[in-house]
Write a protein that holds these residues in place. Structure first.
Motif, PDB file in Angstrom:
ATOM      1  N   UNK A 108      39.219  -3.021  21.287  1.00 15.90           N
ATOM      2  CA  UNK A 108      40.348  -2.946  22.215  1.00 15.90           C
ATOM      3  C   UNK A 108      41.042  -4.307  22.338  1.00 15.90           C
ATOM      4  N   UNK A 109      40.259  -5.393  22.332  1.00 16.70           N
ATOM      5  CA  UNK A 109      40.850  -6.738  22.337  1.00 16.70           C
ATOM      6  C   UNK A 109      41.673  -6.963  21.071  1.00 16.70           C
ATOM      7  N   UNK A 475      41.289  -8.525  26.450  1.00 17.55           N
ATOM      8  CA  UNK A 475      42.438  -7.626  26.390  1.00 17.55           C
ATOM      9  C   UNK A 475      43.330  -7.798  27.616  1.00 17.55           C
ATOM     10  N   UNK A 476      42.707  -8.036  28.769  1.00 16.31           N
ATOM     11  CA  UNK A 476      43.465  -8.218  30.013  1.00 16.31           C
ATOM     12  C   UNK A 476      44.307  -9.495  29.937  1.00 16.31           C
ATOM     13  N   UNK A 488      56.475  -5.639  29.090  1.00 15.41           N
ATOM     14  CA  UNK A 488      55.661  -4.990  30.113  1.00 15.41           C
ATOM     15  C   UNK A 488      55.224  -3.581  29.742  1.00 15.41           C
ATOM     16  N   UNK A 489      56.169  -2.722  29.344  1.00 15.28           N
ATOM     17  CA  UNK A 489      55.855  -1.309  29.129  1.00 15.28           C
ATOM     18  C   UNK A 489      54.821  -1.110  28.019  1.00 15.28           C
ATOM     19  N   UNK A 490      54.884  -1.923  26.993  1.00 18.25           N
ATOM     20  CA  UNK A 490      53.992  -1.741  25.847  1.00 18.25           C
ATOM     21  C   UNK A 490      52.577  -2.224  26.123  1.00 18.25           C
ATOM     22  N   UNK A 491      52.394  -2.990  27.182  1.00 15.41           N
ATOM     23  CA  UNK A 491      51.076  -3.565  27.462  1.00 15.41           C
ATOM     24  C   UNK A 491      50.608  -3.240  28.875  1.00 15.41           C
ATOM     25  N   UNK A 497      39.701   1.927  28.095  1.00 15.63           N
ATOM     26  CA  UNK A 497      39.816   3.324  27.662  1.00 15.63           C
ATOM     27  C   UNK A 497      41.255   3.669  27.301  1.00 15.63           C
ATOM     28  N   UNK A 498      42.217   3.161  28.071  1.00 17.32           N
ATOM     29  CA  UNK A 498      43.634   3.378  27.759  1.00 17.32           C
ATOM     30  C   UNK A 498      43.962   2.844  26.365  1.00 17.32           C
ATOM     31  N   UNK A 499      43.477   1.646  26.086  1.00 19.21           N
ATOM     32  CA  UNK A 499      43.752   1.019  24.789  1.00 19.21           C
ATOM     33  C   UNK A 499      43.106   1.822  23.670  1.00 19.21           C
TER      34      UNK A 499
END
Length: 902
Positions: A108-109, A475-476, A488-491, A497-499
């Motif tokens: 995910x990262x 990832x955060x 913003x919207x893409x991240x 779990x979302x990723x």
């Protein structure tokens, strides 16, 4: 009532991907064990995995974001990074930005890092330290199969009748797979095991044949095998006709690679080579497992393809017990490949050079700045940092100042870079000292996501510990910076779990079945069957091998069993190669430097260095050298030796061993400036790369070797902080209750004045010094508690480390025998343990020898029953067997040795 919870997670070390049961009480990790349900390890853990609970303390952690050396809050850190990156992009373009990540971060990262750099910043200058370990295998897979597909699985190693280990010390680098192979060998002794390696490693313990070939000559050996198979009609003509291209060209190219010629090229016995070729030709179930000895070469891709060619022309692929098998070095090297973590990849095994792939990813991500060309690979990336072409680099979860080739050059590059951002969990890596911005990251036990092991098995790494202070998930951190850069919207991910769901959806996006066997898409990597899993299903996700889709809802063990590959023709490509030796040959008084791993350490020791028992087996850096070479150079065992090249120096102790070839030396790659004064092995490695993969040639650099004669050397065990004089060479080993220093002074004799000045709080001393002041032994006390002991002389003193270390911090009144401390040994010889052989149970060599001499045990199994050594991870079994053989003349070794003559 205190309750204990068991969390199932995955080990953060090698590419085996072992399942771990973490036992947690009141938010604290109290123990770890191997998960019996996990298919990779089936309940076993190596000694590193078994010590994971000893590495999770907050000591040495980076706890707060820092900008220009000052603590700031996260909002200020995010805004600073975003603003600086945006300014550089505006002034110099997106290719002035680079990101260097790690096979130790989670998938995910990797995914969000790749999405930010390639989709939104608009540069492919994203590479990973996995470039250093498996990128040649990736390129070989792509050339042969049309995709980066590992065709086999761990089960194949157990099902095979012939297992070839080439360029892999499996026993130390991937211990659990080695133990699975050893178990299979014990159950079916007829299995043949061959080790192809310039060194006689611990993996030879169960080998039927060892070929100590000339370093770098593997391509000649496997081309010779191709010639043998064709000349002796041991090929699968039907498979070739139906499923391969390029056979005629391949056949023509190997005509001169006869057995006799190959033996000369490889400097091995023709008879041993003939045995290997005969076994391969006549054994349908054959696995060739290859790793860094193949990959880390200026011709690593060609070597990988030479291996794959042998399997393809003989049809030994896609079947139970038959595969060419690249085993990765890091826990999530495979996950990084899936997410596009290499500078020449896109995402989801799509290619940057493919216009259709670019179109798909751009539409899926709605990416305004999707990159259109490949980025800079690791070595070239840091060269660009040094030249000023790259103005900002973000380094995540890796330590390139130690791990990269020509590592001193990396120091210089970072020192002159406009902006160096480092995300790490440790506060003391060699790389962190060059950071303008330090970002505290979570680590194993605190992170939550997935990894993929060497057999394509996706496993969950679950959070069970609270992160210390301000540490954040990688990832955060990446997403928050991306948002402040205007994306913003893409991240806007709320969880790992979302990723994962988006990553899985991309893998299946327009992955069509055009010209494929039923159910096979155009890309091998497809986990679209997991794209809509719920948060709860993600939390409970069981280990599963990809692909996971409508055709393979429960995963797939093997690829290419249907004969369909991912090339334009659906046929595998047989790749004609021209073998060659490494770029540099040793000349004059030079030897060839080979670097690699040791049994109980991992990478640059930022984690394993916290577990004291992992420093028991090999506590200090070493230089392994052949007895004849050592004799010619007047080098004695355990004496100090210097390796030099290009003005760079590595200092360690000689380990004289006939396991080493006469033309080479071996050094471990783990030590950093935190643990030794001059032992960063990769600073000596020349930055030569494979032209296709960009993977550096870590196994073959020329060095000059010189014995050192110190004025004095000694061991110092200290309960408090100690800073060596700048003129001294030193090795540092943290122990449970003190720190052990080996000190070397090339200029001055030992001095009690120097020692007492270093410990001003010590109020009582006992010491012994000879009339010529060559030997000094001293012990210092505060009150009556022992604080420090020094034993020194022209040679390194002998002493019992376990016993002497146990005395630090204990009461010792003046009327007790304080001089006994200066002897270095307990008064009762039965209390001596010797150097640690079994790190799992802390069993020393002398204890084992005593048991053998006293008749308490006469076999490896007997030692396990009596002392427990060898009964856990099994990594020490080769050494136990050697001790049994040494003290039981009737014992018979299973290995067949060959000489180096043709």
């Amino acid at each position: 009532m205190i309750t204990t919870e068991t969390i199932k997670t995955t080990c953060p070390y090698c590419g085996v991907g072992c399942g771990v049961d973490a036992k947690v009480q009141q938010g604290n990790l109290i123990a770890v064990s191997g998960s019996t349900e996990h298919p990779a390890n089936q309940g076993r853990l190596c000694v590193k995995g078994s010590a994971l609970d000893e590495t999770v303390s907050h000591q040495g952690r980076l706890l707060s974001p820092k900008v220009a050396g000052k603590n700031v809050d996260w909002d200020a850190a995010y805004s600073h990074v975003a603003s600086k990156l945006s300014d550089i992009i505006e002034k110099h373009g997106p290719d002035a930005i680079a990101m260097y990540v790690s096979g130790q971060i989670l998938t995910e990262d990797y995914y969000v890092a790749n999405k930010l750099m390639k989709g939104f910043i608009g540069t492919a200058n994203l590479d990973t330290n996995s470039r250093l370990c498996m990128s040649s295998a990736v390129a070989a897979h792509k050339r042969a199969f049309g995709s980066d597909t590992v065709p086999g699985c761990y089960e194949d190693i157990e099902l095979a009748d012939l297992v070839i280990l080439t360029g892999s010390n499996l026993a130390w680098a991937h211990p659990i797979i080695y133990q699975r192979l050893a178990k299979a060998k014990a159950e079916r002794p007829e299995i043949k095991i061959v080790v192809i390696d310039p060194r006689k490693t611990a993996s030879c313990d169960i080998a039927d044949l060892h070929l100590p070939l000339k370093p770098g000559s593997d391509g000649f050996l496997f081309n010779g095998l191709t010639h043998h198979l064709i000349a002796n009609k041991k090929i699968d003509k039907t498979f070739i006709d139906l499923h391969c291209e390029g056979f005629d060209s391949l056949s023509e190219s190997v005509q001169q690679q006869t057995l006799v010629q190959t033996a000369l090229d490889c400097d091995v016995s023709a008879e041993a080579l003939k045995t290997l070729y005969h076994w391969f030709a006549n054994t349908e179930c054959t696995v060739t497992l290859f790793s860094q000895g193949i990959n880390q070469s200026s011709s690593g891709v060609d070597k990988g393809n030479a291996i794959i060619n042998c399997h393809l022309i003989s049809g030994k692929i896609g079947k139970p017990g038959a595969a060419p098998f690249s085993i990765t070095g890091q826990p999530n090297a495979m996950g990084g490949r899936e997410a596009g973590g290499l500078a020449n990849q896109l995402a989801a095994h799509m290619e940057l050079k493919n216009p259709n792939s670019l179109d798909k990813v751009k539409r899926f991500w709605n990416a305004p700045n999707l990159v259109q060309k490949e980025g800079l690979k690791a070595v070239d990336m840091f060269d660009a940092v040094g030249s000023g072409q790259i103005k900002a680099i973000w380094i995540i979860a890796t330590n390139p100042v130690v791990s990269m080739p020509d590592a001193d050059k990396i120091k210089q590059a970072l020192a002159h870079c406009d902006l160096v951002i480092v995300s790490d969990s440790s506060d003391s890596t060699d790389t962190l000292q060059f950071a303008d911005v330090c970002l505290p990251a979570t680590t194993w036990g605190e992170k939550d996501g997935t990894t993929t092991n060497s057999e394509r098995r996706i496993s969950r790494q679950r959070r069970f510990l609270r992160p210390p202070e301000k540490a954040q998930d990688d990832w955060k951190i990446i997403c928050e910076v991306a948002k402040r850069m205007g994306f913003n919207d893409a991240f806007n991910f709320a969880s790992s779990a979302d990723i994962f769901r988006e990553h899985a959806a991309l893998s299946g996006f327009e992955n069509n079945s055009v010209n494929r066997a039923a159910g096979n898409g155009e890309r091998d990597f497809d986990i679209s069957g997991l794209a809509e899993i719920s948060d709860l299903e993600y939390q409970n996700l069981e280990p599963i091998q990809w692909p996971v889709n409508s055709t393979y809802p429960k995963g797939r063990k093997r690829f290419f069993d249907d004969g369909h590959f991912y090339t334009a023709s659906n046929k595998a490509h047989l790749i004609t190669i021209t073998p060659r030796l490494p770029t540099y040959a040793a000349g004059g008084d030079q030897l060839i430097l080979n670097t690699g791993r040791i049994r109980d350490q991992w990478h640059t020791m930022t984690r394993t260095g916290k577990a004291h028992r992992l420093l028991e087996h090999i506590a200090t850096p070493l230089i392994e050298i052949h007895p004849e070479t050592a004799e010619q150079l007047l080098i004695k065992n355990a004496s100090l030796v210097s390796l030099k090249d290009r003005g760079i120096e590595y200092i360690a102790r000689a380990n004289i061993s006939d396991a080493q070839r006469k033309d080479s030396v071996f050094v471990p790659m783990h030590w950093s400036d935190a643990f030794a004064s001059h032992a960063r092995a990769n600073s000596l490695v020349r930055p030569i790369q494979d032209a296709l993969s960009g993977q550096p040639e870590f196994k073959h650099s020329p060095v000059t070797i010189t014995p050192l004669t110190p004025r004095w050397q000694g061991v110092l065990l200290s309960a408090s902080d100690f800073v060596p004089d700048k003129r001294m060479e030193w090795f540092k080993t943290p122990l449970a209750n003190c720190t052990l220093w080996e000190l070397i002074d090339l200029e001055k004799s030992p001095s009690l004045t120097w020692l007492t000045a270093a410990y001003p709080k010590v109020d009582q001393w006992v010491h012994l010094v000879d009339s010529e002041q060559q030997y000094l032994s001293a012990a210092g006390f505060i009150g009556n508690k022992l604080q420090v002991v020094l034993l020194s002389g022209p040679a390194l003193p002998e002493y019992d480390k376990t016993w002497l270390a146990s005395q630090i911090g204990t009461e010792c009144s003046p009327n007790q025998d304080r001089l006994r401390l200066l002897a270095g040994y307990p008064a009762d010889p039965s209390l001596q343990t010797g150097k640690t052989i079994c790190a799992c149970y802390q069993i020393g060599e002398q204890t084992i020898i005593n048991a053998l001499q006293n008749g308490e045990a006469n076999s490896v199994g007997g030692l396990g029953e009596k002392l427990k050594c060898g009964s856990n991870c099994g990594s020490c079994i080769p050494e136990l067997r050697t001790l049994v053989n040494d003290y039981n003349p009737d014992a018979v070794s299973s290995a067949v040795e060959t000489d180096n003559t043709a």
